[in-house]
Design a protein around this motif. Structure first.
Motif, PDB file in Angstrom:
ATOM      1  N   VAL A  39     -11.758 -44.692 -31.245  1.00 24.41           N
ATOM      2  CA  VAL A  39     -10.476 -45.200 -30.757  1.00 24.41           C
ATOM      3  C   VAL A  39      -9.322 -44.490 -31.456  1.00 24.41           C
ATOM      4  N   CYS A  40      -8.271 -44.207 -30.692  1.00 30.92           N
ATOM      5  CA  CYS A  40      -7.036 -43.681 -31.283  1.00 30.92           C
ATOM      6  C   CYS A  40      -5.904 -44.638 -30.935  1.00 30.92           C
ATOM      7  N   VAL A  41      -5.182 -45.115 -31.942  1.00 35.80           N
ATOM      8  CA  VAL A  41      -4.013 -45.961 -31.709  1.00 35.80           C
ATOM      9  C   VAL A  41      -2.775 -45.096 -31.931  1.00 35.80           C
ATOM     10  N   VAL A  42      -1.862 -45.141 -30.956  1.00 37.37           N
ATOM     11  CA  VAL A  42      -0.695 -44.262 -30.932  1.00 37.37           C
ATOM     12  C   VAL A  42       0.560 -45.108 -30.894  1.00 37.37           C
ATOM     13  N   THR A  43       1.537 -44.765 -31.737  1.00 43.31           N
ATOM     14  CA  THR A  43       2.816 -45.461 -31.698  1.00 43.31           C
ATOM     15  C   THR A  43       3.934 -44.454 -31.484  1.00 43.31           C
ATOM     16  N   ILE A  44       4.982 -44.872 -30.755  1.00 44.92           N
ATOM     17  CA  ILE A  44       6.181 -44.052 -30.647  1.00 44.92           C
ATOM     18  C   ILE A  44       7.338 -44.759 -31.348  1.00 44.92           C
ATOM     19  N   ASP A  45       7.004 -45.735 -32.166  1.00 46.85           N
ATOM     20  CA  ASP A  45       7.971 -46.464 -32.980  1.00 46.85           C
ATOM     21  C   ASP A  45       8.121 -45.726 -34.307  1.00 46.85           C
ATOM     22  N   LEU A  50       2.921 -49.371 -38.307  1.00 46.56           N
ATOM     23  CA  LEU A  50       1.523 -49.051 -38.034  1.00 46.56           C
ATOM     24  C   LEU A  50       0.858 -48.441 -39.258  1.00 46.56           C
ATOM     25  N   ALA A  51       1.538 -47.495 -39.902  1.00 43.91           N
ATOM     26  CA  ALA A  51       0.974 -46.875 -41.099  1.00 43.91           C
ATOM     27  C   ALA A  51       0.757 -47.917 -42.189  1.00 43.91           C
ATOM     28  N   ASP A  52       1.736 -48.804 -42.357  1.00 40.09           N
ATOM     29  CA  ASP A  52       1.607 -49.838 -43.391  1.00 40.09           C
ATOM     30  C   ASP A  52       0.432 -50.766 -43.095  1.00 40.09           C
ATOM     31  N   ILE A  56      -2.025 -46.584 -44.558  1.00 39.34           N
ATOM     32  CA  ILE A  56      -1.874 -45.132 -44.610  1.00 39.34           C
ATOM     33  C   ILE A  56      -0.463 -44.807 -45.075  1.00 39.34           C
ATOM     34  N   GLU A  57      -0.340 -43.850 -45.976  1.00 31.61           N
ATOM     35  CA  GLU A  57       0.967 -43.518 -46.525  1.00 31.61           C
ATOM     36  C   GLU A  57       1.897 -42.980 -45.451  1.00 31.61           C
ATOM     37  N   GLN A  58       1.384 -42.132 -44.582  1.00 30.15           N
ATOM     38  CA  GLN A  58       2.233 -41.550 -43.545  1.00 30.15           C
ATOM     39  C   GLN A  58       1.397 -41.128 -42.345  1.00 30.15           C
ATOM     40  N   LEU A  59       1.941 -41.372 -41.150  1.00 24.23           N
ATOM     41  CA  LEU A  59       1.293 -40.917 -39.927  1.00 24.23           C
ATOM     42  C   LEU A  59       2.042 -39.715 -39.390  1.00 24.23           C
ATOM     43  N   GLY A  60       1.313 -38.756 -38.838  1.00 23.59           N
ATOM     44  CA  GLY A  60       1.924 -37.571 -38.271  1.00 23.59           C
ATOM     45  C   GLY A  60       1.778 -37.542 -36.765  1.00 23.59           C
ATOM     46  N   GLU A  81     -15.184 -45.055 -34.765  1.00 24.51           N
ATOM     47  CA  GLU A  81     -14.160 -44.333 -35.530  1.00 24.51           C
ATOM     48  C   GLU A  81     -12.785 -44.858 -35.129  1.00 24.51           C
ATOM     49  N   LEU A  82     -11.911 -45.002 -36.127  1.00 27.04           N
ATOM     50  CA  LEU A  82     -10.536 -45.414 -35.872  1.00 27.04           C
ATOM     51  C   LEU A  82      -9.599 -44.288 -36.277  1.00 27.04           C
ATOM     52  N   TRP A  83      -8.792 -43.831 -35.321  1.00 30.77           N
ATOM     53  CA  TRP A  83      -7.804 -42.778 -35.544  1.00 30.77           C
ATOM     54  C   TRP A  83      -6.419 -43.339 -35.243  1.00 30.77           C
ATOM     55  N   ALA A  84      -5.401 -42.744 -35.842  1.00 32.94           N
ATOM     56  CA  ALA A  84      -4.029 -43.219 -35.618  1.00 32.94           C
ATOM     57  C   ALA A  84      -3.069 -42.040 -35.642  1.00 32.94           C
ATOM     58  N   MET A  85      -1.956 -42.182 -34.914  1.00 35.72           N
ATOM     59  CA  MET A  85      -0.917 -41.152 -34.927  1.00 35.72           C
ATOM     60  C   MET A  85       0.412 -41.755 -34.511  1.00 35.72           C
ATOM     61  N   MET A  86       1.502 -41.100 -34.926  1.00 36.64           N
ATOM     62  CA  MET A  86       2.843 -41.478 -34.500  1.00 36.64           C
ATOM     63  C   MET A  86       3.457 -40.292 -33.784  1.00 36.64           C
TER      64      MET A  86
END
Length: 381
Positions: A39-45, A50-52, A56-60, A81-86
């Motif tokens: 899974v990938c969770v994506v934010t445009i905020d 989301l990082a907090d 995670i210190e910082q999302l790219g 698997e858990l993935w994240a991005m901003m």
């Protein structure tokens, strides 16, 4: 939630601001990853919520895998698997140009052009379009089983829904066609009056604006077909049966109105609605609808402290007022959104900003109907 998202590749969380949409998105992604999905969770905020929440210190602007060890000791075992991005809209727009440019020369001319650098962030709908264009790219990559998108507040999310049509309309608009036409405005812009203005600007600033315009519109003509195709692909993805919209709200009046408004827009656009999550609900215990509180009995339970009993009784009455309001809001949302079984998440102690909070939300989001009812009863006063 598992049943709502069964067979879905894209889950878009939309709703008013301040209702816990970002943390709901993260908790949904975490829950799906725990069940074995990639899974990938994506934010445009641009906020760090989301990082907090994921620790995670910082999302790219590129997907980053969340360390499974972050969930150890919290009762959540990540089987997938858990993935994240901003998303960085400007960076994503540049990436889109790189993909659509017919050759390196055209790509470099556009990216280096001063007009493009201003226009890429200013074109109406460009930020929302780049968000869904990235969503489209992630979906087409095949790297993830599910993509969970956290959107801006719902009024902006409407821009998000309209973005493909609006950007295509800009590209096919009369004003732009005049610039691109060989005999159009671009050819006449060097007329006697404007040529003087451009000449003065060039002498004063050293910037040859006419040259920038000429290079920009010439290079842009080479990517317009690609933009149209991508816009069509994005629009198709938003209405695909494998995509679903989850409306996230709270029982307060304004978020309720926003949720009803957004549901209507989804209907008008024939977009797939998957379900309703109502956060921060004050559940009312059975038989406790009255404002009457036995302060004498309370004082006895509190060791005879009558003053403390009065304070507790006042707090309990206030809670019951909120609970009745919330009950009415839930009933209205159920009726207006035609959603008979919304997922209710009670008002949790403190703000959800870490893994503990996500796990608490996960318990409600992924429980079956019977267990959710039990959890609400446990949270009731």
């Amino acid at each position: 939630m598992s049943e709502l998202l069964a067979g879905k590749r894209v889950a878009i969380c939309a709703g008013s601001g301040g209702v816990g949409k970002t943390t709901t998105s993260a908790a949904i992604a975490m829950g799906l990853a725990a069940e074995g999905a990639r899974v990938c969770v994506v934010t445009i905020d641009p906020a760090r919520r989301l990082a907090d929440a994921l620790g995670i210190e910082q999302l790219g602007s590129d997907p980053r895998r969340v360390d499974d060890a972050r969930f150890e000791g919290h009762g959540i075992a990540i089987q997938g698997e858990l993935w994240a991005m901003m998303l960085d809209p400007k960076h994503t727009f540049d990436e889109l140009i790189e993909q659509l440019a017919p050759d390196e020369k055209t790509r470099d001319e556009i990216l280096a052009n001063r007009i493009y650098r201003e226009l890429s962030g200013a074109v109406a709908g460009s930020q929302e379009f780049t968000a869904v264009a990235k969503l489209y790219e992630l979906d087409r990559s095949g790297l993830f089983d599910v993509i969970v998108l956290d959107t801006p507040p719902s009024r902006n999310a409407l821009d998000f829904l309209d973005a493909p049509d609006r950007l295509t309309g800009f590209l096919e608009g009369r004003a732009l066609r005049l610039f691109l036409a060989p005999s159009g405005l671009a050819a006449r812009v060097v007329g006697r009056g404007t040529s003087v203005v451009f000449s003065v600007l060039r002498r004063v600033t050293g910037v040859d604006l006419m040259d920038d315009l000429s290079v920009f519109f010439s290079a842009l003509s080479g990517v317009m077909d690609g933009f149209r195709e991508r816009a069509a692909g994005v629009k198709a993805l938003l209405s695909d049966p494998a995509t679903t919209f989850l409306i996230v709200t709270s029982p307060e009046r304004e978020p309720v109105e926003e949720a009803i408004f957004f549901r209507g827009k989804l209907r008008e656009a024939s977009m797939p609605f998957g379900g309703l999550v109502i956060n921060r609900v004050h559940p009312l215990a059975d038989g406790d609808a009255s404002d009457e509180v036995d302060e004498t009995a309370l004082a006895a339970e509190l060791g005879g402290d009558a003053a403390l009993a009065r304070k507790v009784a006042r707090t309990l009455r206030e809670f019951r007022v909120l609970a009745r309001r919330d009950s009415a809001s839930v009933a209205r949302l159920t009726r207006e959104l035609d959603e008979p079984d919304p997922i209710l998440v009670p008002h949790l102690d403190g703000d959800v900003h870490d893994v503990d909070g996500l796990v608490a939300m996960h318990r409600h989001l992924f429980a079956d109907a019977a267990r959710r009812a039990e959890l609400l009863d446990e949270a009731a006063f």
